[in-house]
Design a protein around this motif. Structure first.
Motif, PDB file in Angstrom:
ATOM      1  N   VAL A 116     -12.917  -1.594  25.614  1.00  0.00           N
ATOM      2  CA  VAL A 116     -12.959  -2.656  26.615  1.00  0.00           C
ATOM      3  C   VAL A 116     -13.427  -2.081  27.950  1.00  0.00           C
ATOM      4  O   VAL A 116     -13.534  -0.867  28.127  1.00  0.00           O
ATOM      5  N   SER A 117     -13.672  -2.979  28.898  1.00  0.00           N
ATOM      6  CA  SER A 117     -13.923  -2.549  30.270  1.00  0.00           C
ATOM      7  C   SER A 117     -12.588  -2.455  31.006  1.00  0.00           C
ATOM      8  O   SER A 117     -11.562  -2.945  30.529  1.00  0.00           O
ATOM      9  N   HIS A 118     -12.606  -1.846  32.187  1.00  0.00           N
ATOM     10  CA  HIS A 118     -11.354  -1.507  32.866  1.00  0.00           C
ATOM     11  C   HIS A 118     -10.532  -2.724  33.276  1.00  0.00           C
ATOM     12  O   HIS A 118      -9.311  -2.628  33.447  1.00  0.00           O
ATOM     13  N   ASP A 119     -11.165  -3.889  33.437  1.00  0.00           N
ATOM     14  CA  ASP A 119     -10.458  -5.079  33.910  1.00  0.00           C
ATOM     15  C   ASP A 119     -10.049  -6.022  32.785  1.00  0.00           C
ATOM     16  O   ASP A 119      -9.612  -7.142  33.043  1.00  0.00           O
ATOM     17  N   PHE A 120     -10.149  -5.595  31.528  1.00  0.00           N
ATOM     18  CA  PHE A 120      -9.942  -6.497  30.403  1.00  0.00           C
ATOM     19  C   PHE A 120      -8.500  -6.991  30.311  1.00  0.00           C
ATOM     20  O   PHE A 120      -8.253  -8.188  30.118  1.00  0.00           O
ATOM     21  N   LEU A 121      -7.528  -6.098  30.432  1.00  0.00           N
ATOM     22  CA  LEU A 121      -6.132  -6.511  30.295  1.00  0.00           C
ATOM     23  C   LEU A 121      -5.728  -7.472  31.410  1.00  0.00           C
ATOM     24  O   LEU A 121      -5.007  -8.446  31.166  1.00  0.00           O
ATOM     25  N   GLY A 131       3.742   2.534  32.678  1.00  0.00           N
ATOM     26  CA  GLY A 131       2.527   3.236  33.057  1.00  0.00           C
ATOM     27  C   GLY A 131       1.652   2.349  33.924  1.00  0.00           C
ATOM     28  O   GLY A 131       2.132   1.522  34.693  1.00  0.00           O
ATOM     29  N   ARG A 132       0.365   2.497  33.784  1.00  0.00           N
ATOM     30  CA  ARG A 132      -0.574   1.737  34.614  1.00  0.00           C
ATOM     31  C   ARG A 132      -1.638   1.053  33.771  1.00  0.00           C
ATOM     32  O   ARG A 132      -1.828   1.357  32.597  1.00  0.00           O
ATOM     33  N   ASP A 133      -2.317   0.135  34.412  1.00  0.00           N
ATOM     34  CA  ASP A 133      -3.466  -0.518  33.808  1.00  0.00           C
ATOM     35  C   ASP A 133      -4.687   0.395  33.966  1.00  0.00           C
ATOM     36  O   ASP A 133      -4.651   1.391  34.710  1.00  0.00           O
ATOM     37  N   PHE A 134      -5.764   0.041  33.291  1.00  0.00           N
ATOM     38  CA  PHE A 134      -7.017   0.757  33.504  1.00  0.00           C
ATOM     39  C   PHE A 134      -7.487   0.553  34.941  1.00  0.00           C
ATOM     40  O   PHE A 134      -7.199  -0.461  35.581  1.00  0.00           O
ATOM     41  N   MET A 135      -8.252   1.521  35.443  1.00  0.00           N
ATOM     42  CA  MET A 135      -8.819   1.453  36.778  1.00  0.00           C
ATOM     43  C   MET A 135     -10.326   1.695  36.689  1.00  0.00           C
ATOM     44  O   MET A 135     -10.816   2.258  35.704  1.00  0.00           O
ATOM     45  N   PRO A 136     -11.080   1.291  37.721  1.00  0.00           N
ATOM     46  CA  PRO A 136     -12.528   1.536  37.697  1.00  0.00           C
ATOM     47  C   PRO A 136     -12.894   2.997  37.477  1.00  0.00           C
ATOM     48  O   PRO A 136     -13.899   3.308  36.828  1.00  0.00           O
ATOM     49  N   ASP A 137     -12.091   3.907  38.003  1.00  0.00           N
ATOM     50  CA  ASP A 137     -12.397   5.334  37.843  1.00  0.00           C
ATOM     51  C   ASP A 137     -12.358   5.770  36.375  1.00  0.00           C
ATOM     52  O   ASP A 137     -12.977   6.781  36.010  1.00  0.00           O
ATOM     53  N   ASP A 138     -11.614   5.033  35.535  1.00  0.00           N
ATOM     54  CA  ASP A 138     -11.567   5.373  34.111  1.00  0.00           C
ATOM     55  C   ASP A 138     -12.922   5.203  33.441  1.00  0.00           C
ATOM     56  O   ASP A 138     -13.169   5.782  32.377  1.00  0.00           O
ATOM     57  N   GLU A 139     -13.790   4.411  34.058  1.00  0.00           N
ATOM     58  CA  GLU A 139     -15.138   4.211  33.506  1.00  0.00           C
ATOM     59  C   GLU A 139     -15.989   5.465  33.639  1.00  0.00           C
ATOM     60  O   GLU A 139     -17.088   5.538  33.081  1.00  0.00           O
ATOM     61  N   ARG A 140     -15.506   6.448  34.373  1.00  0.00           N
ATOM     62  CA  ARG A 140     -16.284   7.667  34.608  1.00  0.00           C
ATOM     63  C   ARG A 140     -15.616   8.906  34.014  1.00  0.00           C
ATOM     64  O   ARG A 140     -15.970  10.028  34.349  1.00  0.00           O
ATOM     65  N   THR A 141     -14.621   8.691  33.142  1.00  0.00           N
ATOM     66  CA  THR A 141     -13.917   9.808  32.509  1.00  0.00           C
ATOM     67  C   THR A 141     -14.468  10.030  31.106  1.00  0.00           C
ATOM     68  O   THR A 141     -15.481   9.445  30.702  1.00  0.00           O
ATOM     69  N   ASN A 142     -13.763  10.869  30.338  1.00  0.00           N
ATOM     70  CA  ASN A 142     -14.153  11.119  28.952  1.00  0.00           C
ATOM     71  C   ASN A 142     -13.335  10.293  27.964  1.00  0.00           C
ATOM     72  O   ASN A 142     -13.286  10.609  26.773  1.00  0.00           O
ATOM     73  N   GLY A 143     -12.681   9.238  28.459  1.00  0.00           N
ATOM     74  CA  GLY A 143     -11.900   8.377  27.574  1.00  0.00           C
ATOM     75  C   GLY A 143     -10.488   8.175  28.086  1.00  0.00           C
ATOM     76  O   GLY A 143      -9.883   9.105  28.634  1.00  0.00           O
ATOM     77  N   THR A 144      -9.976   6.949  27.921  1.00  0.00           N
ATOM     78  CA  THR A 144      -8.631   6.615  28.384  1.00  0.00           C
ATOM     79  C   THR A 144      -8.014   5.618  27.414  1.00  0.00           C
ATOM     80  O   THR A 144      -8.672   4.657  27.002  1.00  0.00           O
ATOM     81  N   PHE A 145      -6.728   5.833  27.066  1.00  0.00           N
ATOM     82  CA  PHE A 145      -6.017   4.961  26.128  1.00  0.00           C
ATOM     83  C   PHE A 145      -4.931   4.146  26.812  1.00  0.00           C
ATOM     84  O   PHE A 145      -4.262   4.636  27.727  1.00  0.00           O
ATOM     85  N   ILE A 146      -4.750   2.914  26.336  1.00  0.00           N
ATOM     86  CA  ILE A 146      -3.528   2.147  26.528  1.00  0.00           C
ATOM     87  C   ILE A 146      -3.128   1.620  25.147  1.00  0.00           C
ATOM     88  O   ILE A 146      -3.905   0.906  24.512  1.00  0.00           O
ATOM     89  N   PHE A 147      -1.934   1.994  24.687  1.00  0.00           N
ATOM     90  CA  PHE A 147      -1.464   1.576  23.365  1.00  0.00           C
ATOM     91  C   PHE A 147      -0.495   0.404  23.481  1.00  0.00           C
ATOM     92  O   PHE A 147       0.154   0.212  24.522  1.00  0.00           O
ATOM     93  N   ASN A 148      -0.388  -0.366  22.395  1.00  0.00           N
ATOM     94  CA  ASN A 148       0.611  -1.437  22.373  1.00  0.00           C
ATOM     95  C   ASN A 148       1.986  -0.863  22.046  1.00  0.00           C
ATOM     96  O   ASN A 148       2.122   0.303  21.651  1.00  0.00           O
ATOM     97  N   GLU A 149       2.999  -1.685  22.211  1.00  0.00           N
ATOM     98  CA  GLU A 149       4.370  -1.232  21.984  1.00  0.00           C
ATOM     99  C   GLU A 149       4.607  -0.854  20.520  1.00  0.00           C
ATOM    100  O   GLU A 149       5.424   0.024  20.226  1.00  0.00           O
ATOM    101  N   SER A 150       3.917  -1.511  19.589  1.00  0.00           N
ATOM    102  CA  SER A 150       4.069  -1.169  18.168  1.00  0.00           C
ATOM    103  C   SER A 150       3.632   0.265  17.913  1.00  0.00           C
ATOM    104  O   SER A 150       4.273   1.005  17.155  1.00  0.00           O
ATOM    105  N   ALA A 151       2.531   0.691  18.538  1.00  0.00           N
ATOM    106  CA  ALA A 151       2.071   2.075  18.393  1.00  0.00           C
ATOM    107  C   ALA A 151       3.046   3.040  19.044  1.00  0.00           C
ATOM    108  O   ALA A 151       3.332   4.116  18.512  1.00  0.00           O
ATOM    109  N   ARG A 152       3.561   2.650  20.201  1.00  0.00           N
ATOM    110  CA  ARG A 152       4.509   3.508  20.900  1.00  0.00           C
ATOM    111  C   ARG A 152       5.756   3.777  20.046  1.00  0.00           C
ATOM    112  O   ARG A 152       6.229   4.914  19.952  1.00  0.00           O
ATOM    113  N   LYS A 153       6.276   2.736  19.421  1.00  0.00           N
ATOM    114  CA  LYS A 153       7.479   2.888  18.608  1.00  0.00           C
ATOM    115  C   LYS A 153       7.208   3.678  17.334  1.00  0.00           C
ATOM    116  O   LYS A 153       8.010   4.509  16.914  1.00  0.00           O
ATOM    117  N   GLU A 154       6.056   3.414  16.707  1.00  0.00           N
ATOM    118  CA  GLU A 154       5.785   4.065  15.426  1.00  0.00           C
ATOM    119  C   GLU A 154       5.413   5.534  15.584  1.00  0.00           C
ATOM    120  O   GLU A 154       5.810   6.372  14.764  1.00  0.00           O
TER     121      GLU A 154
END
Length: 225
Positions: A116-121, A131-154
């Motif tokens: 997604v793009s940084h403003d999708f959520l 934690g935090r939401d995506f930011m515009p600066d994340d568009e210039r990194t080597n990758g950034t994750f936000i996981f759902n709660e199901s992934a966090r628990k599992e």
């Protein structure tokens, strides 16, 4: 003729009349159930804002770089019929999408990955639980994750953990509330929003448009063309 007044004729007439009533009642019952199902689906809380939403695919040339995507979004937002825009890889609700298998803490984990793009959520109204939401600066990194709660628990994720993305290790910067990203007959499973950043090998060529209330779809699509 005279057959209609006979005992057999009356029996046939009553049988046909009863059959018609049965068919009519069955059709009315089916219509009621279809209406109930439609109402349920239209009002079901999927966990994101689906009101006044249009989607379409765009050429890769528009979305090849963050700067060109940003310029294109700015042009669209100049239209008073368009409240906001964002980008992603395909429909948010999809039976299947890109599945990633990764090593994490000595074990294999599997999850569905949605670029997604940084403003999708923010656009979709999906809440960040920690934690935090995506930011515009994340568009210039080597990758950034936000996981759902199901992934966090599992998987036992914590903020600051790193998972292999598309170009080395990528940080987990936040967790979001679970939402329905597959049709309702499917259970919730681990899911990740991902920003490819400065060196993507997968383009977010699916455009989302949030129309202003009262805007005509035909006028918005014409403006988009």
């Amino acid at each position: 003729g005279s057959f209609g007044n006979t005992k057999s004729g009356r029996r046939l007439r009553y049988t046909l009349l009863g059959f018609q009533f049965v068919i009519s009642i069955a059709l009315i019952t089916c219509s009621i159930f279809v209406k109930l199902q439609h109402t349920y689906m239209m009002n079901y809380d999927m966990g994101f804002n689906k009101s006044h939403l249009l989607t379409t695919n765009i050429p890769v040339s528009i979305n090849k770089e963050y700067s060109s995507r940003k310029t294109f979004a700015g042009l669209l937002k100049e239209n008073p019929m368009i409240a906001d825009v964002t980008f992603a890889d395909g429909d948010i609700v999809n039976q299947s999408r890109m599945g990633w298998g990764r090593g994490f803490l000595g074990k294999q984990i599997n999850f569905q990955c949605y670029p997604v793009s940084h403003d999708f959520l923010r656009f979709m109204g999906i809440d960040i639980t920690e934690g935090r939401d995506f930011m515009p600066d994340d568009e210039r990194t080597n990758g950034t994750f936000i996981f759902n709660e199901s992934a966090r628990k599992e998987f036992g994720f914590e903020l600051g953990d790193k998972v292999h993305g598309h170009n080395g290790e990528a940080p987990v910067v936040g967790f979001c509330a679970d939402f329905k990203f597959r049709p309702l007959q499917y259970e919730l499973t681990p899911f990740a929003f991902y920003i490819f950043g400065k060196a993507p090998w997968w383009q977010t060529t699916h455009l989302y448009i949030r129309c202003e209330a009262g805007a005509k779809v035909s006028d918005v699509t014409e403006a988009l063309r």
